[in-house]
Write a protein that holds these residues in place. Structure first.
Motif, mmCIF file in Angstrom:
data_model
loop_
_atom_site.group_PDB
_atom_site.id
_atom_site.type_symbol
_atom_site.label_atom_id
_atom_site.label_comp_id
_atom_site.label_asym_id
_atom_site.label_seq_id
_atom_site.Cartn_x
_atom_site.Cartn_y
_atom_site.Cartn_z
ATOM 1 N N SER A 47 0.824 -1.205 0.000
ATOM 2 C CA SER A 47 0.000 0.000 0.000
ATOM 3 C C SER A 47 0.860 1.259 0.000
ATOM 4 O O SER A 47 0.562 2.221 -0.731
ATOM 5 C CB SER A 47 -0.923 -0.002 1.215
ATOM 6 O OG SER A 47 -1.704 1.168 1.248
ATOM 7 N N ASN A 51 0.191 3.462 -3.244
ATOM 8 C CA ASN A 51 -0.405 4.775 -3.017
ATOM 9 C C ASN A 51 0.632 5.884 -3.110
ATOM 10 O O ASN A 51 0.335 6.977 -3.595
ATOM 11 C CB ASN A 51 -1.081 4.809 -1.645
ATOM 12 C CG ASN A 51 -2.367 4.027 -1.611
ATOM 13 O OD1 ASN A 51 -3.391 4.457 -2.120
ATOM 14 N ND2 ASN A 51 -2.316 2.851 -1.007
ATOM 15 N N LEU A 75 -9.032 9.706 -2.154
ATOM 16 C CA LEU A 75 -9.056 8.245 -2.081
ATOM 17 C C LEU A 75 -7.725 7.715 -1.567
ATOM 18 O O LEU A 75 -7.688 6.815 -0.717
ATOM 19 C CB LEU A 75 -9.374 7.660 -3.454
ATOM 20 C CG LEU A 75 -9.344 6.130 -3.564
ATOM 21 C CD1 LEU A 75 -10.408 5.514 -2.666
ATOM 22 C CD2 LEU A 75 -9.548 5.692 -5.008
ATOM 23 N N SER A 78 -7.546 8.375 2.111
ATOM 24 C CA SER A 78 -8.398 7.441 2.840
ATOM 25 C C SER A 78 -7.725 6.082 2.992
ATOM 26 O O SER A 78 -7.747 5.468 4.068
ATOM 27 C CB SER A 78 -9.734 7.290 2.109
ATOM 28 O OG SER A 78 -10.514 6.284 2.697
ATOM 29 N N ASN A 79 -7.114 5.604 1.921
ATOM 30 C CA ASN A 79 -6.447 4.302 1.973
ATOM 31 C C ASN A 79 -5.216 4.331 2.867
ATOM 32 O O ASN A 79 -4.883 3.333 3.514
ATOM 33 C CB ASN A 79 -6.061 3.863 0.561
ATOM 34 C CG ASN A 79 -7.279 3.584 -0.300
ATOM 35 O OD1 ASN A 79 -8.355 3.314 0.204
ATOM 36 N ND2 ASN A 79 -7.115 3.659 -1.599
ATOM 37 N N SER A 114 -12.038 4.708 7.143
ATOM 38 C CA SER A 114 -11.311 4.460 5.900
ATOM 39 C C SER A 114 -12.135 3.613 4.936
ATOM 40 O O SER A 114 -12.204 3.904 3.738
ATOM 41 C CB SER A 114 -9.979 3.775 6.204
ATOM 42 O OG SER A 114 -9.285 3.494 5.013
ATOM 43 N N SER A 117 -15.157 5.869 3.658
ATOM 44 C CA SER A 117 -14.743 6.958 2.772
ATOM 45 C C SER A 117 -14.189 6.420 1.459
ATOM 46 O O SER A 117 -14.413 7.024 0.397
ATOM 47 C CB SER A 117 -13.708 7.850 3.465
ATOM 48 O OG SER A 117 -12.574 7.107 3.879
ATOM 49 N N SER A 118 -13.475 5.295 1.487
ATOM 50 C CA SER A 118 -12.958 4.708 0.245
ATOM 51 C C SER A 118 -14.091 4.337 -0.689
ATOM 52 O O SER A 118 -14.036 4.605 -1.898
ATOM 53 C CB SER A 118 -12.105 3.472 0.554
ATOM 54 O OG SER A 118 -10.906 3.823 1.210
ATOM 55 N N LEU A 122 -14.669 6.168 -4.293
ATOM 56 C CA LEU A 122 -14.745 5.355 -5.512
ATOM 57 C C LEU A 122 -16.050 5.641 -6.258
ATOM 58 O O LEU A 122 -16.065 5.689 -7.487
ATOM 59 C CB LEU A 122 -14.646 3.874 -5.159
ATOM 60 C CG LEU A 122 -13.269 3.356 -4.740
ATOM 61 C CD1 LEU A 122 -13.371 1.920 -4.233
ATOM 62 C CD2 LEU A 122 -12.283 3.430 -5.894
ATOM 63 N N PHE A 285 -8.842 -2.143 -0.768
ATOM 64 C CA PHE A 285 -8.863 -0.712 -0.493
ATOM 65 C C PHE A 285 -7.463 -0.120 -0.398
ATOM 66 O O PHE A 285 -7.277 1.068 -0.639
ATOM 67 C CB PHE A 285 -9.645 -0.423 0.786
ATOM 68 C CG PHE A 285 -11.127 -0.479 0.600
ATOM 69 C CD1 PHE A 285 -11.712 0.061 -0.526
ATOM 70 C CD2 PHE A 285 -11.936 -1.086 1.534
ATOM 71 C CE1 PHE A 285 -13.079 0.002 -0.718
ATOM 72 C CE2 PHE A 285 -13.305 -1.148 1.360
ATOM 73 C CZ PHE A 285 -13.876 -0.601 0.228
ATOM 74 N N CYS A 286 -6.485 -0.932 -0.035
ATOM 75 C CA CYS A 286 -5.127 -0.404 0.076
ATOM 76 C C CYS A 286 -4.459 -0.214 -1.285
ATOM 77 O O CYS A 286 -3.565 0.611 -1.420
ATOM 78 C CB CYS A 286 -4.266 -1.318 0.952
ATOM 79 S SG CYS A 286 -4.592 -1.143 2.721
ATOM 80 N N ASN A 288 -6.396 -0.161 -4.425
ATOM 81 C CA ASN A 288 -7.292 0.176 -5.540
ATOM 82 C C ASN A 288 -6.895 1.427 -6.313
ATOM 83 O O ASN A 288 -7.210 1.524 -7.506
ATOM 84 C CB ASN A 288 -8.750 0.262 -5.070
ATOM 85 C CG ASN A 288 -8.991 1.291 -3.999
ATOM 86 O OD1 ASN A 288 -8.264 2.285 -3.896
ATOM 87 N ND2 ASN A 288 -10.000 1.072 -3.186
#
Length: 335
Positions: A47, A51, A75, A78-79, A114, A117-118, A122, A285-286, A288
């Motif tokens: 991640s 990210n 995003l 958030s992640n 997290s 919000s993710s 999205l 989510f980490c 995406n």
């Protein structure tokens, strides 16, 4: 002398009662202690890399104050909130919770915020792509960064309010199976658990899923009706995005509903399913933002530019567009 009053004797028959022992979760906890710390450390590394790369590419090559990039940066933020909590959960599953009550509440609540919000960011990214492709001419003058900032602020406000409940419910207590360890657990009031479960299922799963599917179906119809080159590649990317969203986010929510229905049963399979689906969701989510950016050719070209810049010896093996720095989301999005 008055006779003493004799109290009536009540006899209870317990022969039909069955002793229900406390749920023994020792094997489940051993599985978690063996598997989860390694998984969380790997996801933490992936991640940060993924990210961080998206963040670096957007800041270096893109105009930050565009609608899509504002949603994308939120995003990523958030992640990263979820990512920075993973080492705490890894150490927790190894040695119990040793970080005190404030961090238990903070890290536990951050996990919820997290996730929520993710999902919403999205969904906003999907709506933005839908407007840019399906209603390109009608909304071209109205896709302003101020609207994206306001929408992002609303998402954080909604998710912050949704996180008040977990913040109040998380607590530190002794592990009854091993009194040398402490647990960071969320205790729900049974009278509110059903409402809480169904409300979050509808608001953060069902509604976003309907919106995402609708928007991408309309995008597919629009793409098929135009003369865009490489239609099949565009449709494959859309299919991958939908498949990832559905397969990674759906099982976790289904298990949460089933767990609510079977909360009084000592069913290890539900606990195992909860661990597995939760961690699939964490993984999704980490990382995406990587799928949502580097599936497009523009961001692939940015990545090649970075590689060639730091490793010129690979220039002959990687093709880089000459105008990579001039590309931006103001042009029709390359899905």
């Amino acid at each position: 002398m008055e006779d003493e009053y004799e109290w009536p004797t009540v006899t209870c028959d317990y022969s039909g009662w069955t002793h229900v022992p406390a749920c023994d979760k020792k094997r489940v906890h051993e599985f978690a202690a063996m598997f989860l710390p390694r998984f969380y450390y790997v996801i933490f590394s992936l991640s940060l890399l993924g990210n961080g790369l998206v963040l670096f590419v957007v800041i270096k090559f893109e105009r930050i104050r565009t609608v899509t990039n504002i949603f994308l940066l939120n995003l990523v933020g958030s992640n990263l909130i979820l990512t920075f909590g993973l080492p705490f959960w890894a150490m927790y599953h190894q040695d119990g919770w040793t970080f005190g009550l404030p961090l238990c509440k903070l890290v536990g609540t951050a996990n919820y915020v997290s996730f929520y919000s993710s999902v919403l960011f999205l969904t906003l990214l999907t709506i933005d792509r839908y407007l840019a492709v399906v209603h390109a001419l009608a909304v071209s003058q109205h896709r302003k960064s101020c609207y994206a900032v306001v929408a992002s602020g609303c998402v954080w406000l909604i998710c912050g309010l949704a996180g008040v409940g977990p913040l109040l419910r998380y607590n530190v207590e002794l592990d009854w199976e091993d009194t040398t360890k402490t647990l960071c657990t969320e205790k729900r009031d049974p009278s509110w658990k059903a409402l809480d479960t169904y409300l979050h299922f509808a608001a953060f799963f069902l509604l976003p899923l309907v919106v995402v599917v609708y928007c991408y179906v309309r995008i597919i119809v629009t793409v098929l009706s135009t003369q865009i080159n490489n239609k099949h590649r565009t449709l494959r990317i859309i299919f991958v995005i939908l498949l990832l969203f559905f397969t990674c986010w759906t099982p976790y929510n289904i298990v949460q509903l089933v767990d609510h229905k079977m909360s009084l049963d000592c069913n290890d399979s539900i606990v195992y399913a909860g661990y597995v689906t939760h961690n699939i969701t964490v993984l999704y989510f980490c990382i995406n933002p990587v799928f949502y950016t580097f599936l497009g050719r523009k961001f692939q070209n940015y990545a090649r530019t970075l590689v060639v810049g730091y490793a010129p010896c690979l220039k002959n093996h990687l093709s880089v567009a000459a105008n990579s720095r001039s590309l931006s989301y103001r042009s029709p999005p390359s899905l």
